[in-house]
Motif scaffolding. Structure first.
Motif, PDB file in Angstrom:
ATOM      1  N   GLY A  44      20.648 -13.385   7.757  1.00  0.00           N
ATOM      2  CA  GLY A  44      19.646 -13.232   9.121  1.00  0.00           C
ATOM      3  C   GLY A  44      18.481 -12.399   8.986  1.00  0.00           C
ATOM      4  O   GLY A  44      17.562 -12.500   9.833  1.00  0.00           O
ATOM      5  N   LEU A  45      18.697 -11.152   8.302  1.00  0.00           N
ATOM      6  CA  LEU A  45      17.626 -10.310   8.011  1.00  0.00           C
ATOM      7  C   LEU A  45      16.336 -11.105   7.484  1.00  0.00           C
ATOM      8  O   LEU A  45      15.279 -10.991   7.671  1.00  0.00           O
ATOM      9  CB  LEU A  45      17.866  -9.265   7.158  1.00  0.00           C
ATOM     10  CG  LEU A  45      18.684  -8.125   7.952  1.00  0.00           C
ATOM     11  CD1 LEU A  45      19.057  -7.020   6.796  1.00  0.00           C
ATOM     12  CD2 LEU A  45      17.976  -7.450   9.203  1.00  0.00           C
ATOM     13  N   ARG A  58      11.146 -14.198   7.822  1.00  0.00           N
ATOM     14  CA  ARG A  58      10.347 -15.449   7.519  1.00  0.00           C
ATOM     15  C   ARG A  58      10.013 -16.025   8.771  1.00  0.00           C
ATOM     16  O   ARG A  58       8.929 -16.902   8.884  1.00  0.00           O
ATOM     17  CB  ARG A  58      11.460 -16.428   6.917  1.00  0.00           C
ATOM     18  CG  ARG A  58      11.654 -15.748   5.467  1.00  0.00           C
ATOM     19  CD  ARG A  58      12.637 -17.100   4.799  1.00  0.00           C
ATOM     20  NE  ARG A  58      11.939 -18.158   4.490  1.00  0.00           N
ATOM     21  CZ  ARG A  58      12.400 -19.462   4.209  1.00  0.00           C
ATOM     22  NH1 ARG A  58      13.520 -19.633   4.620  1.00  0.00           N
ATOM     23  NH2 ARG A  58      11.702 -20.485   4.003  1.00  0.00           N
ATOM     24  N   MET A  59      10.400 -15.688   9.950  1.00  0.00           N
ATOM     25  CA  MET A  59       9.794 -16.047  11.257  1.00  0.00           C
ATOM     26  C   MET A  59       8.539 -15.588  11.580  1.00  0.00           C
ATOM     27  O   MET A  59       8.065 -14.433  11.553  1.00  0.00           O
ATOM     28  CB  MET A  59      10.904 -15.769  12.247  1.00  0.00           C
ATOM     29  CG  MET A  59      10.479 -16.194  13.602  1.00  0.00           C
ATOM     30  SD  MET A  59      11.615 -15.856  14.763  1.00  0.00           S
ATOM     31  CE  MET A  59      11.534 -13.956  14.956  1.00  0.00           C
ATOM     32  N   HIS A  75       3.955 -11.171  10.806  1.00  0.00           N
ATOM     33  CA  HIS A  75       4.746 -10.184  10.409  1.00  0.00           C
ATOM     34  C   HIS A  75       3.955  -9.183   9.537  1.00  0.00           C
ATOM     35  O   HIS A  75       3.963  -7.979   9.572  1.00  0.00           O
ATOM     36  CB  HIS A  75       6.129 -10.670   9.875  1.00  0.00           C
ATOM     37  CG  HIS A  75       6.919  -9.365   9.855  1.00  0.00           C
ATOM     38  ND1 HIS A  75       7.734  -8.864  10.863  1.00  0.00           N
ATOM     39  CD2 HIS A  75       7.458  -8.618   8.483  1.00  0.00           C
ATOM     40  CE1 HIS A  75       8.377  -7.830  10.252  1.00  0.00           C
ATOM     41  NE2 HIS A  75       8.194  -7.620   9.025  1.00  0.00           N
ATOM     42  N   ARG A  76       3.359  -9.747   8.398  1.00  0.00           N
ATOM     43  CA  ARG A  76       2.985  -9.140   7.391  1.00  0.00           C
ATOM     44  C   ARG A  76       1.644  -8.484   7.995  1.00  0.00           C
ATOM     45  O   ARG A  76       1.394  -7.258   7.504  1.00  0.00           O
ATOM     46  CB  ARG A  76       2.398 -10.126   6.189  1.00  0.00           C
ATOM     47  CG  ARG A  76       2.015  -9.451   4.941  1.00  0.00           C
ATOM     48  CD  ARG A  76       1.952 -10.560   3.703  1.00  0.00           C
ATOM     49  NE  ARG A  76       1.468  -9.898   2.420  1.00  0.00           N
ATOM     50  CZ  ARG A  76       2.110  -9.268   1.753  1.00  0.00           C
ATOM     51  NH1 ARG A  76       3.481  -9.182   1.975  1.00  0.00           N
ATOM     52  NH2 ARG A  76       1.755  -8.745   0.487  1.00  0.00           N
ATOM     53  N   VAL A 113      13.968  -6.756   1.743  1.00  0.00           N
ATOM     54  CA  VAL A 113      13.729  -8.015   2.558  1.00  0.00           C
ATOM     55  C   VAL A 113      12.622  -8.289   2.546  1.00  0.00           C
ATOM     56  O   VAL A 113      11.713  -9.325   2.099  1.00  0.00           O
ATOM     57  CB  VAL A 113      14.386  -8.178   4.046  1.00  0.00           C
ATOM     58  CG1 VAL A 113      13.867  -9.233   4.767  1.00  0.00           C
ATOM     59  CG2 VAL A 113      15.915  -8.024   3.763  1.00  0.00           C
ATOM     60  N   HIS A 114      11.451  -7.162   2.702  1.00  0.00           N
ATOM     61  CA  HIS A 114      10.091  -7.537   2.713  1.00  0.00           C
ATOM     62  C   HIS A 114       9.756  -8.088   1.267  1.00  0.00           C
ATOM     63  O   HIS A 114       9.034  -8.753   0.894  1.00  0.00           O
ATOM     64  CB  HIS A 114       9.575  -6.123   2.904  1.00  0.00           C
ATOM     65  CG  HIS A 114       8.969  -6.124   4.432  1.00  0.00           C
ATOM     66  ND1 HIS A 114       7.628  -5.985   4.766  1.00  0.00           N
ATOM     67  CD2 HIS A 114       9.899  -5.926   5.343  1.00  0.00           C
ATOM     68  CE1 HIS A 114       7.824  -5.833   6.270  1.00  0.00           C
ATOM     69  NE2 HIS A 114       9.158  -5.809   6.654  1.00  0.00           N
ATOM     70  N   ALA A 115      10.430  -7.364   0.209  1.00  0.00           N
ATOM     71  CA  ALA A 115      10.083  -7.557  -1.316  1.00  0.00           C
ATOM     72  C   ALA A 115      10.217  -9.339  -1.596  1.00  0.00           C
ATOM     73  O   ALA A 115       9.608  -9.767  -2.121  1.00  0.00           O
ATOM     74  CB  ALA A 115      10.404  -6.475  -2.046  1.00  0.00           C
TER      75      ALA A 115
END
Length: 206
Positions: free
Chosen positions: A103-104, A109-110, A115-116, A173-175
């Motif tokens: 889910g995270l 990815r949404m 987001h980036r 998760v970011h990585a």
């Protein structure tokens, strides 16, 4: 003088809400395409199909627009994570961890491009109350979930463990989403995060 980032007023009628959503959607597209410096209220209004005057009824400046967009994105991501946490009811421990971490990953990815930009360039342009509320909700839900598995969890301080997980998983998760090594699939990276999280929660303190 500090720039105001709070919305000027909140839309109440359906038409006003639709206008605000169109303005925020246009802001998101322009930010991803052109970056912060090239984003301005005139361009946003044109892309949204509204007058600049209509935009200023709700948002006093560019930073207020981006702050509202930041908060909307945070709420949308939180909804994804909350849905997965709710789905964990009755699952075995490993399956629950898989659902949470998946889910995270899905949440990040949404609108990944947006987001980036928000995280790397505009992290300060969110409203602290909303950001804190999102973190508090996820932390509380995670604690409730993990409390169901006290026979499998070996950490001496669950609140501290949740704090560590919140921050470490955010970085991981970011990585995984943005910097994953070539040849490593999203599924493989997610499975490794599940393995590491399970190991951390099941390892007794020495």
């Amino acid at each position: 003088m500090k720039t105001a980032v709070a919305p000027r007023k909140s839309p109440r009628q359906a038409r006003s809400q639709a206008t605000c959503e169109a303005i925020l959607d246009a802001t998101a597209r322009i930010l991803v395409e052109r970056g912060y410096a090239a984003t301005n209220t005139n361009l946003v209004a044109e892309r949204a199909g509204v007058s600049v005057g209509s935009l200023y009824q709700y948002f006093p400046n560019k930073d207020a627009l981006i702050a509202a967009l930041h908060d909307r994105h945070a709420r949308q991501m939180n909804e994804v994570v909350e849905r997965e946490i709710m789905r964990c009811e009755g699952l075995a421990f490993e399956a629950a961890l898989q659902a949470i971490i998946s889910g995270l990953v899905e949440a990040h990815r949404m609108e990944a491009g947006l987001h980036r930009v928000l995280e790397t360039q505009l992290a300060g342009l969110d409203t602290l109350d909303e950001h804190a509320a999102v973190e508090a909700r996820i932390s509380s839900q995670l604690r409730t979930l993990l409390s169901r598995y006290t026979d499998e969890i070996r950490v001496p301080n669950l609140d501290l463990a949740i704090y560590v997980l919140m921050h470490s998983l955010h970085a991981l998760v970011h990585a995984v989403v943005y910097e994953r090594p070539s040849g490593v699939t999203l599924e493989e990276a997610t499975a490794e995060m599940v393995r590491l999280t399970s190991l951390y929660l099941r390892t007794p303190a020495t």
